[in-house]
Design an enzyme around this catalytic site. Structure first.
Site, PDB file in Angstrom:
ATOM      1  CB  SER A  91      -0.877   0.197   1.265  1.00  0.00           C
ATOM      2  OG  SER A  91      -1.529   1.275   1.587  1.00  0.00           O
ATOM      3  CE1 TYR A 132      -6.331   4.167  -1.906  1.00  0.00           C
ATOM      4  CE2 TYR A 132      -4.379   3.795  -0.420  1.00  0.00           C
ATOM      5  CZ  TYR A 132      -6.052   3.539  -1.192  1.00  0.00           C
ATOM      6  OH  TYR A 132      -6.548   2.550   0.227  1.00  0.00           O
ATOM      7  CB  THR A 164      -6.740   2.281  -4.303  1.00  0.00           C
ATOM      8  OG1 THR A 164      -5.796   0.855  -5.376  1.00  0.00           O
ATOM      9  CG2 THR A 164      -7.490   1.752  -4.041  1.00  0.00           C
ATOM     10  CE  LYS A 173      -7.554  -3.037  -3.681  1.00  0.00           C
ATOM     11  NZ  LYS A 173      -7.910  -2.738  -2.946  1.00  0.00           N
ATOM     12  CG  HIS A 215     -11.125   0.009   0.063  1.00  0.00           C
ATOM     13  ND1 HIS A 215     -10.625   1.105  -0.616  1.00  0.00           N
ATOM     14  CD2 HIS A 215     -10.362   0.758   1.002  1.00  0.00           C
ATOM     15  CE1 HIS A 215      -9.172   1.667  -0.629  1.00  0.00           C
ATOM     16  NE2 HIS A 215      -9.392   1.164   0.983  1.00  0.00           N
TER      17      HIS A 215
HETATM   18  C1  FNR Z   1      -7.902  -2.227   2.804  1.00  0.00           C
HETATM   19  N1  FNR Z   1      -7.949  -1.655   1.619  1.00  0.00           N
HETATM   20  C2  FNR Z   1      -6.643  -0.763   0.354  1.00  0.00           C
HETATM   21  N2  FNR Z   1      -6.970  -0.779  -0.547  1.00  0.00           N
HETATM   22  C3  FNR Z   1      -5.757  -0.381  -1.124  1.00  0.00           C
HETATM   23  O1  FNR Z   1      -5.842  -0.379  -2.279  1.00  0.00           O
HETATM   24  N3  FNR Z   1      -4.714   0.292  -0.656  1.00  0.00           N
HETATM   25  C4  FNR Z   1      -5.108   0.574   0.953  1.00  0.00           C
HETATM   26  O2  FNR Z   1      -3.980   1.206   1.232  1.00  0.00           O
HETATM   27  C5  FNR Z   1      -5.811  -0.004   1.709  1.00  0.00           C
HETATM   28  N4  FNR Z   1      -6.186   0.099   2.773  1.00  0.00           N
HETATM   29  C6  FNR Z   1      -6.886  -1.295   3.662  1.00  0.00           C
HETATM   30  C7  FNR Z   1      -6.576  -1.031   5.552  1.00  0.00           C
HETATM   31  C8  FNR Z   1      -7.962  -2.099   5.687  1.00  0.00           C
HETATM   32  C9  FNR Z   1      -7.154  -2.290   7.287  1.00  0.00           C
HETATM   33  C10 FNR Z   1      -8.492  -3.326   5.298  1.00  0.00           C
HETATM   34  C11 FNR Z   1      -9.032  -3.793   5.387  1.00  0.00           C
HETATM   35  C12 FNR Z   1      -8.503  -2.859   3.764  1.00  0.00           C
HETATM   36  C13 FNR Z   1      -9.034  -2.808   1.019  1.00  0.00           C
HETATM   37  C14 FNR Z   1      -7.890  -4.359  -0.007  1.00  0.00           C
HETATM   38  O3  FNR Z   1      -6.735  -3.857  -0.666  1.00  0.00           O
HETATM   39  C15 FNR Z   1      -8.902  -4.872  -0.402  1.00  0.00           C
HETATM   40  O4  FNR Z   1      -9.590  -4.540  -1.646  1.00  0.00           O
HETATM   41  C16 FNR Z   1     -10.143  -5.376   0.762  1.00  0.00           C
HETATM   42  O5  FNR Z   1      -8.964  -5.882   2.044  1.00  0.00           O
HETATM   43  C17 FNR Z   1     -10.299  -7.136   0.321  1.00  0.00           C
HETATM   44  O6  FNR Z   1     -11.599  -7.456   1.377  1.00  0.00           O
HETATM   45  P1  FNR Z   1     -11.345  -8.449   2.295  1.00  0.00           P
HETATM   46  O7  FNR Z   1     -10.055  -9.338   1.574  1.00  0.00           O
HETATM   47  O8  FNR Z   1      -9.887  -8.114   3.338  1.00  0.00           O
HETATM   48  O9  FNR Z   1     -12.279  -9.302   2.698  1.00  0.00           O
END
Ligand code: FNR
Length: 359
Positions: A106, A129, A155, A254, A278
């Site tokens: 990330s 981002y 993303t 994404k 997300h």
């Molecule tokens: C995320 N997600 C996420 N996505 C992204 O592109 N950059 C990011 O920094 C983050 N940060 C983030 C923090 C936390 C705590 C979570 C739980 C999720 C989204 C992540 O990449 C992904 O899309 C989801 O977590 C998928 O769902 P599940 O597997 O957690 O159910």
């Protein structure tokens, strides 16, 4: 008791990390309807059972964007994921590499891309981002090129953070003063193992890729506030074309849920997309990834690889997304639970569980 499933790791992580961190990871936005729908809609997909087929040799290997993976699984980018254990993203990437899967680091990770690449012996994917400071984005893309990242994940579903009630209740956000500090401090004091591992020995707690923008200390008490002020809510499809012009390697977009957006992503140069909401942390009420995927597969007709994420908690869930046409899935929370519970070994075991279940 040895964890038997990813949900056992959720429970173990809950016992090990402070409440504000567990809730930040576990939670979604608003009423958490989309978070729940990701899981329910995936679970509702029934699998055809056929019998007396030779399954004595199963091969889960596949190729994604020119990269060989041991199974169609990628560790999703998780902001502050590395807070769950000492230098956490380095540990997670080592586990991913050992298991032969990819990981997207990330933008808002604790460890910098450089640290993770050094620690893991190769560069992970980098997730970008869009921030208001375009020069900062240019620097991040240039760094990803220098480090040799095999893919860039842009993303696009976080123009501004969704309202996350759990984070307010735990004082992770919106509590910059002494009261917030005390509240978080009590939660840390209740988890002495984590306090020593991460708080005492695991520093610096920074947003490693953003020290130029944020400074050397992560603004934990105002994390989402900082994001709201600095992410670029004005970004449009031209910005994707702009990123495309700066990044010659595989570019993955994404956060797509609508077939029209999937087509636009292809038009603007995406090499792959991730159908994702997300993890239910952004627009609550949005469609689940499992329900969104079939129409997107129809629209794109196989012209680029389509990944999906949201709600994968087992190898069976991987199979469910693959059965809907996904080339691969991303898993978010489960790897972070593994990390929180048992560091690198926990992530490795989560991946092993998923692999065995998939087989
Ligand atoms: C995320 N997600 C996420 N996505 C992204 O592109 N950059 C990011 O920094 C983050 N940060 C983030 C923090 C936390 C705590 C979570 C739980 C999720 C989204 C992540 O990449 C992904 O899309 C989801 O977590 C998928 O769902 P599940 O597997 O957690 O159910």
């Amino acid at each position: 008791m040895k964890p038997a499933s990813t949900l056992d790791y959720r429970a173990a992580s809950r016992r090990r990390v402070p409440r504000f961190l567990f809730d930040y990871t576990d939670g979604g936005s608003y009423a958490e309807q989309t978070l729940a729908a990701n899981i329910a809609d995936l679970a509702a997909i029934q699998l055809d059972q056929r019998v007396l087929v030779d399954v004595s040799r199963i091969d889960t290997r596949m190729k994604l964007l020119g990269q060989a993976l041991a199974m169609p699984v990628v560790l999703a980018p998780v902001g502050l994921g590395g807070l769950h254990a000492r230098r956490g993203e380095v540990q997670a990437w080592r586990a991913a590499r050992d298991a032969g899967v990819a990981m997207a680091l990330s933008t808002v990770s604790v460890c910098s891309l450089h640290e993770v690449t050094q620690g893991g012996g190769a560069a992970p994917w980098f997730q970008l981002y869009l921030v208001k400071d375009k020069a900062a984005n240019e620097t991040m893309i240039a760094t990803a090129r220098e480090q040799g990242c095999p893919a860039l994940v842009l993303t696009v579903d976080l123009p501004t953070p969704g309202a996350r009630y759990r984070d307010v209740r735990s004082s992770l956000t919106g509590a910059p003063g002494l009261a917030g500090m005390l509240h978080r401090g009590c939660q840390v004091a209740a988890r002495p193992g984590w306090a020593v591992d991460v708080g005492l020995l695991g520093g610096p707690v920074a947003m490693g890729n953003l020290t130029g923008l944020v400074g050397a200390k992560a603004p934990l008490s105002d994390y989402l506030g900082w994001i709201a002020r600095n992410f670029d809510a004005s970004a449009d499809w031209d910005r994707l074309a702009w990123v495309r012009s700066l990044w010659p390697g595989p570019l993955i977009v994404k956060g797509i849920l609508h077939p029209d957006d999937a087509a636009l992503a292809v038009q603007h140069g995406a090499d792959a997309i991730v159908v994702s909401n997300h993890g239910g942390r952004q627009l609550d009420g949005a469609i689940s990834a499992a329900r969104a995927l079939p129409a997107i597969m129809d629209r794109l007709g196989g012209c680029i690889p389509v990944m999906a994420d949201g709600g994968v908690r087992s190898g069976l869930d991987v199979l469910r997304y693959v059965s809907l046409g996904a080339s691969a899935v991303m898993i978010g929370r489960p790897w972070v639970w593994g990390l929180g519970a048992a560091g690198q070994a926990g992530v490795a075991h989560v991946l092993q569980l998923i692999r065995t279940e998939l087989e």
